[in-house]
Design a protein around this motif. Structure first.
Motif, PDB file in Angstrom:
ATOM      1  N   ILE A 164       0.850  -1.263  -0.128  1.00 45.89           N
ATOM      2  CA  ILE A 164       0.001   0.057  -0.019  1.00 45.89           C
ATOM      3  C   ILE A 164       0.749   1.489   0.203  1.00 45.89           C
ATOM      4  CG2 ILE A 164      -1.705   1.419   1.433  1.00 45.89           C
ATOM      5  CD1 ILE A 164      -2.958  -0.994  -0.136  1.00 45.89           C
ATOM      6  N   VAL A 165       1.871   1.321   0.745  1.00 42.78           N
ATOM      7  CA  VAL A 165       2.813   2.454   0.763  1.00 42.78           C
ATOM      8  C   VAL A 165       3.561   2.471  -0.525  1.00 42.78           C
ATOM      9  CG1 VAL A 165       4.904   3.273   1.785  1.00 42.78           C
ATOM     10  CG2 VAL A 165       3.458   2.366   3.276  1.00 42.78           C
ATOM     11  N   ILE A 192       1.359   4.191  -2.842  1.00 41.34           N
ATOM     12  CA  ILE A 192       1.118   5.584  -2.564  1.00 41.34           C
ATOM     13  C   ILE A 192       2.450   6.425  -2.949  1.00 41.34           C
ATOM     14  CG2 ILE A 192       1.027   7.269  -0.803  1.00 41.34           C
ATOM     15  CD1 ILE A 192      -0.420   5.314   1.073  1.00 41.34           C
ATOM     16  N   LEU A 193       3.478   5.970  -2.885  1.00 39.50           N
ATOM     17  CA  LEU A 193       4.766   6.408  -3.337  1.00 39.50           C
ATOM     18  C   LEU A 193       4.875   6.494  -5.160  1.00 39.50           C
ATOM     19  CD1 LEU A 193       7.378   5.039  -0.841  1.00 39.50           C
ATOM     20  CD2 LEU A 193       6.164   7.433  -1.087  1.00 39.50           C
ATOM     21  N   LEU A 245      -5.603   3.451  -5.431  1.00 45.97           N
ATOM     22  CA  LEU A 245      -4.459   3.805  -5.394  1.00 45.97           C
ATOM     23  C   LEU A 245      -3.953   3.543  -6.938  1.00 45.97           C
ATOM     24  CD1 LEU A 245      -2.839   2.825  -1.991  1.00 45.97           C
ATOM     25  CD2 LEU A 245      -3.692   5.126  -2.841  1.00 45.97           C
ATOM     26  N   GLN A 287      -2.929   5.969 -10.879  1.00 48.56           N
ATOM     27  CA  GLN A 287      -1.536   5.850 -11.424  1.00 48.56           C
ATOM     28  C   GLN A 287      -1.616   6.440 -13.047  1.00 48.56           C
ATOM     29  OE1 GLN A 287       0.157   1.840 -11.051  1.00 48.56           O
ATOM     30  NE2 GLN A 287       0.272   2.278  -8.741  1.00 48.56           N
TER      31      GLN A 287
END
Length: 423
Positions: free
Chosen positions: A86-87, A90-91, A157, A161
């Protein structure tokens, strides 16, 4: 944690099918980039087949690590693994590499991964962990919200993109939801909405569609006793359908132009055949030209003259169809079907709910990729960038599918030591 592999309980049939698909895919990747005049060796790492071989080798390393690990590791780390990806998701829009308007991969230097691909198995593990509790009941709203929260977070998320194709894959896990007790009425409603969406895109005037469906609803209502309550329900349904069909046009109009065009080509294959319809048209020509037995390995003319873009990735199936014909395509489809059947058998023999839920997630993801990829190549589904598992070129794709499948194979091999928590 470490555990010896229980050789006698490993599902070797599933592993054999996996390696058959990987090897056949590797040969087809070479065929997709083969140039008769300046042909290089299939092992040459300057071309896609050589690079894919390196990724196959690293996939074997991944398999080894998974099989020697303790099966409890995946259950204990399910939530941390999910949070890590998930991180990364996000990045990705901030630090990822942009290709064709999409920011899909993140990494350092030449080493990059598509977090959206790996987040599939992470989400499957997280769902299995959340839903393994004996009290977890998908017929109750609070538990439904929890499960959908875990599922939809990576979807949102990934859409940022933006990568619509990968985001769609996550909804395939609704198959697992059904197995675990999610009410069937919601699937009927969902399928009905999908049907309305497809019809609204194919019919020029949505008012005709809404009116037609409303008449059907009225007919069904009149079959029973006519009451003022049913009249009100009918009126609400009619108005809702009119609003829904027009809202579809609004939503589709907000999609990027290339995605709008892909949807419209599905309903009108002759729309701009030299532009947006080129890929699908040439793919169908390649598959059709293969006939019963194909033109022979490395003899595909559509391949040699680069008529089909992305033939080594999303359109790898048309290489198979052109060079090995109907027979070759049928063999590969049978292999995929055999793999899916094996996964169902394995899932149903698990001794705890965690493994069973994860197994059905594996089934859902692989089946979705298999069906949608082939449907894309023959013009039955819009082109959405869905690779064929174990077959298409790409490191992230191969590694993520390999991890997804072999975690489950490891769980199955260790089922004798699992605690019985079936519900």
């Amino acid at each position: 944690m470490r555990q010896e592999v229980q050789i006698n309980r490993v599902d070797w049939v599933t592993i054999l099918i996996y390696f058959l698909l990987v090897i056949i895919g590797w040969f087809n990747i070479y065929a997709a980039v083969y140039d008769g005049q300046n042909a290089k060796s299939i092992f040459d790492i300057s071309i896609n087949s050589g690079i894919q071989l390196v990724w196959i080798g690293t996939a074997v390393v991944i398999i080894t690590l998974i099989m020697v690990a303790d099966h409890r590791l995946f259950e204990n780390l399910a939530i941390p693994i999910y949070l890590v990806f998930i991180v990364l998701l996000i990045l990705t829009p901030f630090f990822g590499k942009e290709v064709n308007g999409q920011v899909l991969s993140i990494g350092v230097g030449s080493f990059r991964i598509q977090a959206g691909e790996f987040a599939k198995f992470a989400t499957a593990l997280a769902l299995a962990k959340f839903m393994e509790r004996p009290t977890f009941d998908l017929t109750k709203l609070n538990y439904q919200l929890q499960a959908f929260g875990v599922l939809l977070l990576p979807v949102i998320l990934i859409l940022l993109q933006p990568d619509t194709g990968t985001a769609m894959v996550y909804f395939s896990m609704l198959i697992m939801f059904y197995r675990e007790g999610f009410p069937a009425k919601y699937y009927v409603l969902g399928l009905g909405m999908i049907a309305v969406v497809l019809l609204s895109l194919g019919i020029e005037n949505n008012l005709y569609l809404a009116g037609g469906i409303s008449l059907v609803c009225l007919f069904l209502i009149l079959l029973g006793k006519r009451t003022w309550k049913k009249t009100i329900v009918f009126s609400i349904i009619g108005l809702a359908l009119i609003a829904f069909t027009y809202s579809i046009d609004f939503v589709v109009g907000k999609l990027p132009p290339h995605q709008q065009n892909r949807i419209m080509v599905l309903f009108n294959p002759n729309l701009d055949p030299l532009g947006v319809g080129w890929n699908v048209t040439q793919s169908k020509i390649a598959i059709g030209s293969g006939g019963l037995l194909g033109k022979g390995y490395l003899q595909g003319t559509q391949t040699k003259f680069d008529f089909v873009p992305e033939q080594h990735t999303d359109f790898i199936f048309c290489t198979l169809g052109e060079e090995f014909g109907w027979v070759g395509s049928f063999v590969v489809i049978v292999l995929f079907m055999a793999l899916l059947i094996r996964i169902v058998m394995m899932a149903e023999r698990q001794k705890n709910r965690f493994s069973r839920i994860y197994g059905y997630c594996v089934l859902s993801i692989l089946m979705f990729h298999f069906m949608i990829n082939i449907a894309m190549t023959i013009g039955l589904f819009p082109v959405v960038g869905i690779p064929l598992p174990f077959f298409s070129y790409g490191g992230s794709s191969l590694w993520s599918f390999t991890t997804l499948l072999f975690i489950f194979i490891k769980m199955d091999a260790s089922r004798a030591s699992q605690l019985g928590r079936m519900n």
